[in-house]
Write a protein that holds these residues in place. Structure first.
Motif, PDB file in Angstrom:
ATOM      1  N   PHE A 105       4.731  14.893   3.086  1.00 30.76           N
ATOM      2  CA  PHE A 105       5.579  14.301   4.105  1.00 30.76           C
ATOM      3  C   PHE A 105       6.235  13.033   3.570  1.00 30.76           C
ATOM      4  O   PHE A 105       5.837  12.515   2.525  1.00 30.76           O
ATOM      5  CB  PHE A 105       4.796  13.986   5.388  1.00 30.76           C
ATOM      6  CG  PHE A 105       3.701  12.992   5.183  1.00 30.76           C
ATOM      7  CD1 PHE A 105       3.906  11.650   5.421  1.00 30.76           C
ATOM      8  CD2 PHE A 105       2.446  13.391   4.720  1.00 30.76           C
ATOM      9  CE1 PHE A 105       2.907  10.726   5.221  1.00 30.76           C
ATOM     10  CE2 PHE A 105       1.434  12.473   4.529  1.00 30.76           C
ATOM     11  CZ  PHE A 105       1.669  11.135   4.773  1.00 30.76           C
TER      12      PHE A 105
ATOM     13  N   ARG B  43      -8.364   5.652  -8.302  1.00 27.75           N
ATOM     14  CA  ARG B  43      -7.706   6.950  -8.496  1.00 27.75           C
ATOM     15  C   ARG B  43      -7.897   7.441  -9.936  1.00 27.75           C
ATOM     16  O   ARG B  43      -7.815   6.652 -10.881  1.00 27.75           O
ATOM     17  CB  ARG B  43      -6.213   6.752  -8.209  1.00 27.75           C
ATOM     18  CG  ARG B  43      -5.313   7.876  -8.517  1.00 27.75           C
ATOM     19  CD  ARG B  43      -3.946   7.574  -7.975  1.00 27.75           C
ATOM     20  NE  ARG B  43      -3.231   6.562  -8.749  1.00 27.75           N
ATOM     21  CZ  ARG B  43      -2.444   6.831  -9.782  1.00 27.75           C
ATOM     22  NH1 ARG B  43      -2.285   8.074 -10.189  1.00 27.75           N
ATOM     23  NH2 ARG B  43      -1.803   5.867 -10.421  1.00 27.75           N
TER      24      ARG B  43
ATOM     25  N   TYR C  18      -8.525  12.569  -1.202  1.00 28.94           N
ATOM     26  CA  TYR C  18      -7.838  12.116   0.003  1.00 28.94           C
ATOM     27  C   TYR C  18      -6.372  12.531   0.029  1.00 28.94           C
ATOM     28  O   TYR C  18      -5.763  12.796  -0.995  1.00 28.94           O
ATOM     29  CB  TYR C  18      -8.008  10.623   0.207  1.00 28.94           C
ATOM     30  CG  TYR C  18      -7.678   9.726  -0.968  1.00 28.94           C
ATOM     31  CD1 TYR C  18      -8.557   9.596  -2.034  1.00 28.94           C
ATOM     32  CD2 TYR C  18      -6.498   9.009  -1.010  1.00 28.94           C
ATOM     33  CE1 TYR C  18      -8.270   8.773  -3.102  1.00 28.94           C
ATOM     34  CE2 TYR C  18      -6.203   8.174  -2.077  1.00 28.94           C
ATOM     35  CZ  TYR C  18      -7.095   8.070  -3.118  1.00 28.94           C
ATOM     36  OH  TYR C  18      -6.797   7.254  -4.175  1.00 28.94           O
TER      37      TYR C  18
ATOM     38  N   HIS D 159       0.842  -1.185   0.000  1.00 26.19           N
ATOM     39  CA  HIS D 159       0.000   0.000   0.000  1.00 26.19           C
ATOM     40  C   HIS D 159       0.879   1.238   0.000  1.00 26.19           C
ATOM     41  O   HIS D 159       1.887   1.279   0.683  1.00 26.19           O
ATOM     42  CB  HIS D 159      -0.879  -0.006   1.244  1.00 26.19           C
ATOM     43  CG  HIS D 159      -1.651   1.258   1.423  1.00 26.19           C
ATOM     44  ND1 HIS D 159      -2.706   1.576   0.614  1.00 26.19           N
ATOM     45  CD2 HIS D 159      -1.484   2.291   2.266  1.00 26.19           C
ATOM     46  CE1 HIS D 159      -3.175   2.746   0.980  1.00 26.19           C
ATOM     47  NE2 HIS D 159      -2.448   3.197   1.977  1.00 26.19           N
ATOM     48  N   GLU D 160       0.491   2.222  -0.776  1.00 25.68           N
ATOM     49  CA  GLU D 160       1.310   3.430  -0.873  1.00 25.68           C
ATOM     50  C   GLU D 160       0.547   4.629  -0.326  1.00 25.68           C
ATOM     51  O   GLU D 160      -0.531   4.954  -0.815  1.00 25.68           O
ATOM     52  CB  GLU D 160       1.680   3.667  -2.336  1.00 25.68           C
ATOM     53  CG  GLU D 160       2.809   4.660  -2.475  1.00 25.68           C
ATOM     54  CD  GLU D 160       3.181   4.904  -3.924  1.00 25.68           C
ATOM     55  OE1 GLU D 160       2.711   4.162  -4.797  1.00 25.68           O
ATOM     56  OE2 GLU D 160       3.916   5.863  -4.153  1.00 25.68           O
ATOM     57  N   TRP D 161       1.100   5.278   0.686  1.00 29.24           N
ATOM     58  CA  TRP D 161       0.468   6.448   1.274  1.00 29.24           C
ATOM     59  C   TRP D 161       0.530   7.630   0.326  1.00 29.24           C
ATOM     60  O   TRP D 161       1.437   7.716  -0.487  1.00 29.24           O
ATOM     61  CB  TRP D 161       1.167   6.833   2.577  1.00 29.24           C
ATOM     62  CG  TRP D 161       1.035   5.821   3.648  1.00 29.24           C
ATOM     63  CD1 TRP D 161       1.951   4.875   3.981  1.00 29.24           C
ATOM     64  CD2 TRP D 161      -0.097   5.621   4.507  1.00 29.24           C
ATOM     65  NE1 TRP D 161       1.471   4.093   5.001  1.00 29.24           N
ATOM     66  CE2 TRP D 161       0.221   4.528   5.343  1.00 29.24           C
ATOM     67  CE3 TRP D 161      -1.333   6.244   4.652  1.00 29.24           C
ATOM     68  CZ2 TRP D 161      -0.655   4.058   6.308  1.00 29.24           C
ATOM     69  CZ3 TRP D 161      -2.202   5.774   5.605  1.00 29.24           C
ATOM     70  CH2 TRP D 161      -1.862   4.700   6.427  1.00 29.24           C
ATOM     71  N   VAL D 162      -0.415   8.554   0.464  1.00 28.39           N
ATOM     72  CA  VAL D 162      -0.368   9.787  -0.317  1.00 28.39           C
ATOM     73  C   VAL D 162       0.636  10.711   0.366  1.00 28.39           C
ATOM     74  O   VAL D 162       0.397  11.159   1.480  1.00 28.39           O
ATOM     75  CB  VAL D 162      -1.761  10.465  -0.379  1.00 28.39           C
ATOM     76  CG1 VAL D 162      -1.700  11.727  -1.204  1.00 28.39           C
ATOM     77  CG2 VAL D 162      -2.784   9.513  -0.945  1.00 28.39           C
ATOM     78  N   LYS D 163       1.770  10.932  -0.301  1.00 29.49           N
ATOM     79  CA  LYS D 163       2.835  11.712   0.336  1.00 29.49           C
ATOM     80  C   LYS D 163       2.902  13.140  -0.175  1.00 29.49           C
ATOM     81  O   LYS D 163       3.534  13.996   0.414  1.00 29.49           O
ATOM     82  CB  LYS D 163       4.177  11.006   0.113  1.00 29.49           C
ATOM     83  CG  LYS D 163       4.308   9.733   0.923  1.00 29.49           C
ATOM     84  CD  LYS D 163       5.645   9.092   0.729  1.00 29.49           C
ATOM     85  CE  LYS D 163       5.577   8.008  -0.317  1.00 29.49           C
ATOM     86  NZ  LYS D 163       6.827   7.299  -0.522  1.00 29.49           N
TER      87      LYS D 163
ATOM     88  N   SER E 203       6.065   3.289   2.844  1.00 29.15           N
ATOM     89  CA  SER E 203       4.842   2.652   2.371  1.00 29.15           C
ATOM     90  C   SER E 203       4.806   1.202   2.795  1.00 29.15           C
ATOM     91  O   SER E 203       5.814   0.580   2.953  1.00 29.15           O
ATOM     92  CB  SER E 203       4.764   2.742   0.860  1.00 29.15           C
ATOM     93  OG  SER E 203       4.573   4.073   0.513  1.00 29.15           O
TER      94      SER E 203
END
Lengths: 134, 98
Positions: free
Chosen positions: B94, A98, B13, A4-8, B98
């Motif tokens: 930031f 997305r 989001y 899973h890749e966070w929204v950075k 991941s």
């Protein structure tokens, strides 16, 4: 398995639905994605589908027919390839894909389209076209 | 509700913070009475409460992780609503594993 890749960076816009079937398939070849889409479309009479490439070896599939939430969950959990994604989506009560850039990745691109495109695909294309320049 | 008239939803989001555009200041009323006043980005009044110099003034910022859900009927409307909603927040970059 893809992580899973966070929204950075900034924000991401997602197409959200609980009225039809959309699937996120990560770490998979185009050939397998197309086979899966074709099989699901034939078995559940989903009228048509489009395949969208979000990043190399990651694809989104959007099916045309509107379905009930019960049918959506049944179909999603019949596919082991989509179970992990489905669990996270079902916790939120809707499915999201997305449509904008994310962490420097390009916008998803449509690579294949077949069958009818007048229901859920039309909804997806409506926002996809409008958010093209975002 | 028919399929054609149903409300569609779009999700925005990311990590966001609000309050960075608000005005937050101390106002003196009378001889020894000080009030803390908070106004939003458009200058509309939000609240006023007593202020004490022993308690430093701190901007009312908070971080939100839940996605914004925006309802729309047409793609054009969605684009306009998203552009409007996005402006209300500061989107934070930031580094994360991941």
């Amino acid at each position: 398995m893809a992580k899973h890749e966070w929204v950075k960076e900034g924000y991401v816009v997602g197409f959200m639905t609980d009225k039809g079937l959309i699937i996120d398939l990560d770490n998979m070849t185009y050939k397998k994605v197309r086979w899966l889409a074709r099989t699901l479309c034939r078995e559940h009479k989903l009228e048509g589908y489009i395949i969208v490439r979000s990043s190399p070896r990651s694809y989104h599939v959007i099916f045309n027919r509107y379905l009930s939430w019960k049918t959506i969950t049944t179909v999603l959990f019949s596919l082991w390839e989509a179970v992990r994604w489905a669990v996270f989506q079902l916790r939120e009560g809707s499915l999201t894909l997305r449509i904008s850039t994310k962490n420097g990745k390009n916008k998803p691109k449509i690579v294949f389209k077949t069958g009818k495109t007048n229901k859920l695909i039309a909804d997806y294309m409506d926002v996809y076209e409008h958010f093209r320049k975002l | 509700m028919g399929w054609l008239t149903m409300v569609k939803k779009i999700k925005v989001y990311g990590t966001r913070r609000r309050g960075h555009r608000e005005k937050h200041y101390v106002k003196k009323e009378g001889k020894n009475r000080y009030y803390e006043v908070r106004r939003d980005s458009k200058g509309h009044f939000l609240y006023k409460k007593k202020w004490n110099p022993k308690r430093p003034l701190k901007a009312e910022t908070f971080t939100e992780l839940h996605p914004l859900i925006i309802e729309y009927k047409t793609g054009k409307e969605a684009l306009e609503k998203v552009a409007e909603a996005v402006k209300q927040w500061e989107w934070i970059d930031f580094e994360a594993e991941s």
